[in-house]
Design a protein around this motif. Structure first.
Motif, PDB file in Angstrom:
ATOM      1  N   ALA A  53       0.847  -1.189   0.000  1.00 53.20           N
ATOM      2  CA  ALA A  53       0.000   0.000   0.000  1.00 53.20           C
ATOM      3  C   ALA A  53       0.887   1.246   0.000  1.00 53.20           C
ATOM      4  O   ALA A  53       1.977   1.240   0.578  1.00 53.20           O
ATOM      5  N   PRO A  54       0.444   2.340  -0.638  1.00 55.56           N
ATOM      6  CA  PRO A  54       1.256   3.564  -0.722  1.00 55.56           C
ATOM      7  C   PRO A  54       1.719   4.092   0.627  1.00 55.56           C
ATOM      8  O   PRO A  54       2.855   4.565   0.755  1.00 55.56           O
ATOM      9  N   ASP A  55       0.861   4.018   1.647  1.00 60.21           N
ATOM     10  CA  ASP A  55       1.260   4.543   2.952  1.00 60.21           C
ATOM     11  C   ASP A  55       2.371   3.701   3.576  1.00 60.21           C
ATOM     12  O   ASP A  55       3.258   4.233   4.259  1.00 60.21           O
ATOM     13  N   ILE A  56       2.350   2.377   3.313  1.00 61.52           N
ATOM     14  CA  ILE A  56       3.417   1.512   3.832  1.00 61.52           C
ATOM     15  C   ILE A  56       4.720   1.793   3.097  1.00 61.52           C
ATOM     16  O   ILE A  56       5.802   1.836   3.708  1.00 61.52           O
ATOM     17  N   GLU A  57       4.644   2.007   1.785  1.00 60.71           N
ATOM     18  CA  GLU A  57       5.848   2.312   1.016  1.00 60.71           C
ATOM     19  C   GLU A  57       6.467   3.633   1.482  1.00 60.71           C
ATOM     20  O   GLU A  57       7.691   3.748   1.571  1.00 60.71           O
ATOM     21  N   ARG A  58       5.642   4.633   1.748  1.00 65.66           N
ATOM     22  CA  ARG A  58       6.168   5.920   2.229  1.00 65.66           C
ATOM     23  C   ARG A  58       6.868   5.750   3.580  1.00 65.66           C
ATOM     24  O   ARG A  58       7.897   6.372   3.842  1.00 65.66           O
TER      25      ARG A  58
END
Length: 355
Positions: free
Chosen positions: A4-9
């Protein structure tokens, strides 16, 4: 499988680069980075939290190749629990290796997933161009960018002359910096390699200022430092294990203990290293089997005579070439023995099963 994008960030804070995860992993497995490796296990960081973890049992087998175990800098998938268990190492984009100390001819991971390798050498009594060339050869096949950092520039009255001399042995485009590791302004050029998502590793012998440089880049004193011996400018080990540290610049830095031995793995290639010009020069001799001693038409002897080839650099080339051949032969013999042992073990197992 895509994070998920938030995990990647969140993971980007510890050097994550977007990559597709294996499709066969259970949904409950999570991603973190190895920041410390020690005898009792590992410490992982998920971008928010630092926590202890244990490796899965297969990583503890005695006959496993050490490079197949988790190393500092690795991104791994772990199973949450008490304690969390590392189940898989994600593909490494770069891998800095050396030959393990001793006579077992194994390879050892110094750091994984690093973008730059800072090769530190002091501009004091421990200055050693041959050692720098050895480090550069070790880095050559890692996939990371080598950068030479000459420390203690504030103590050397002839720093400019030494820098110019070394530049003759280590030509561009390789980057070189002479710095005072205690000064934030002096080390500022290194920050360009330590932005968000970037990771660098420090290598060098004890006493060159790795921990001092780490503290300066951090902006506060975290790593222990010690004075060097006056008679040879060598230091004691103040860093006892590899550790990945998050920096205010957004990047990550891996500090390593001083290396008493920089052993080649046997996988390096001199004709692709900083010695490529010497290798090309040697190939232009009149005779293909020229020993570069007294043969007529020897391009190497001619270059040594007219001063275009540094004798010290030539001698180090010969030394490294000999070590590289020996290491490659030892590695090949070890792989052959492993193959034979595997066949013998399978045959023995089959006989026991039939009996």
């Amino acid at each position: 499988m895509q994070l998920a994008p938030d995990i990647e960030r969140r993971l980007e804070r510890i050097g994550w680069r977007t990559q597709v995860l294996p499709s066969d992993v259970p949904a409950e497995w999570l991603v973190a980075r190895v920041v410390v490796q020690h005898r009792a296990g590992y410490q992982l960081h998920d971008g928010d939290t630092l926590f202890n973890a244990q490796p899965a049992a297969r990583f503890l087998k005695r006959d496993i190749d050490p490079t197949e175990r988790p190393a500092v800098g690795d991104f791994v998938m772990f199973v949450p629990g008490a304690p969390p268990v590392i189940e898989r190492i994600l593909p490494r984009r770069t891998e800095l290796r050396r030959g393990a100390a001793g006579e077992n001819h194994q390879r050892q991971i110094i750091a994984a997933n690093v973008d730059a390798v800072f090769v530190l050498n002091g501009l004091d009594g421990d200055f050693n161009p041959a050692r720098i060339e050895r480090y550069l050869l070790m880095i050559q096949s890692s996939g990371a960018l080598p950068i030479v950092v000459l420390t203690k520039a504030d103590r050397a009255s002839d720093a400019d002359d030494i820098f110019a001399e070394l530049r003759q042995r280590v030509p561009p485009p390789l980057e070189m910096f002479a710095v005072n590791a205690k000064s934030a302004d002096s080390v500022a050029p290194l920050v360009a390699y330590l932005g968000l998502g970037q990771t660098a590793v420090l290598v060098g012998s004890s006493g060159v200022g790795k921990s001092t440089l780490t503290n300066t880049l951090l902006g506060h004193e975290r790593m222990a430092t010690a004075t060097v011996r006056e008679h040879d400018s060598r230091g004691r080990h103040t860093t006892t294990h590899r550790a990945l540290i998050q920096l205010p610049s957004g990047g990550c830095l891996i500090d390593t203990p001083g290396m008493r031995e920089v052993k080649l793995t046997g996988e390096e290639e001199l004709d692709r290293s900083q010695f490529a010009d010497i290798d090309e020069l040697a190939s232009s001799c009149r005779f293909g089997d020229c020993g570069h001693v007294s043969e007529p038409g020897c391009a190497v002897r001619a270059a040594l005579s007219d001063g275009s080839l540094d004798p010290a650099r030539w001698q180090n080339y010969l030394k490294l070439r000999g070590e590289l051949v020996a290491a490659a032969d030892a590695l090949e013999a070890q792989l052959r023995r492993k193959g034979e042992n595997r066949v013998l073990t399978k045959s023995l197992g089959k006989r026991l099963h039939e009996k």
